[in-house]
Design an enzyme around this catalytic site. Sequence first.
Site, PDB file in Angstrom:
ATOM      1  N   ILE A 159       0.836  -1.192   0.000  1.00 28.39           N
ATOM      2  CA  ILE A 159       0.000   0.000   0.000  1.00 28.39           C
ATOM      3  C   ILE A 159       0.876   1.248   0.000  1.00 28.39           C
ATOM      4  CG2 ILE A 159      -1.862   1.227   1.156  1.00 28.39           C
ATOM      5  CD1 ILE A 159      -2.532  -1.614   0.004  1.00 28.39           C
ATOM      6  N   GLU A 160       0.783   2.012  -1.080  1.00 30.03           N
ATOM      7  CA  GLU A 160       1.601   3.209  -1.237  1.00 30.03           C
ATOM      8  C   GLU A 160       0.764   4.424  -1.605  1.00 30.03           C
ATOM      9  OE1 GLU A 160       5.183   2.541  -3.531  1.00 30.03           O
ATOM     10  OE2 GLU A 160       5.022   0.369  -3.240  1.00 30.03           O
ATOM     11  N   GLY A 161      -0.522   4.364  -1.307  1.00 24.73           N
ATOM     12  CA  GLY A 161      -1.402   5.478  -1.621  1.00 24.73           C
ATOM     13  C   GLY A 161      -2.823   5.151  -1.231  1.00 24.73           C
TER      14      GLY A 161
END
Length: 303
Positions: A159-161
Amino acid sequence: MWSNICAYKFPYLPLNFSSKQQSSMAHHSLLSLALLSFFFLASISNTNAGTITVYWGQNGNEGSLADTCSSGYYGIVNIAFLVVFGNNQTPRLNLAGHCDPTSSGCTWLSDDIKACQDQGIKVLLSIGGASGSYTLISAEDASSRPLGDAVLDGIDFDIEGGTTQHWDELAKALSEFSGQRKVYLSAAPQCPFPDAWMGTAIATGLFDYVWVQFYNNPPCQYSGNADNFINSWNQWTTIEAGQVFLGLPAAPAAAGSGYIESDVLVSQVLPSIKTSPKYGGVMLWSRYYDNSYSAAILSSVCF
């Protein structure tokens, strides 16, 4: 075979959800993905040996999933990525040039998955990625059935956003499936501690594997002087998780920064981190860039 080199093997064990679980979750569709209905669950042996994890799926020129597993280098393969889900969106898988999920063009992966599992290699589905349209807007969004009627070895959170909320609730919902057979959870946080997106989720203590991205993050990646890197590694090994992995690019072109030459990794970096009881091995981005890196480090990663 990888399992011989690293001295352990994952036995294959099928899992099926009960009819009660199926009916109670049928009206949700957070990650329902009929094209992945061929996945099966395997259990993993407990061991202190290190292994190499790799991401596969983001370049059509990296070879097949079956070829990746038969290379003998990897113990876990993350299929990347489920890029669209949550917020009432229709889930969508992106496997770059490998196949087109929208036209049922990825069903051949069923045989590849089975081939990997037959070799004792674990296959996880990675959700998120650096680009995509994903978010969770509520606890209900997070508690829906992960893959419709399908089951996996586990789910990887990259999860990067999107949002910083509800990932802990998703982890809890997924972990509830372990009542019959363990569902493995992994996470790929950035090395600044705690991770900005998944810090709350990781703090649940539900993650079996945490492969920390020690690249594209100059303040905590290895850059010749190991002090900042070791300090960051030591922070990450304090988390309540099964194993912590050193995440690295497999080639200079695989990331903007953070690449470590294989001889430096073997002689200077691994000896400093393998003393941790939570050491799990090395994660590589990605199969496409891994031309010879895993071959050079395998014996050192595996003790």
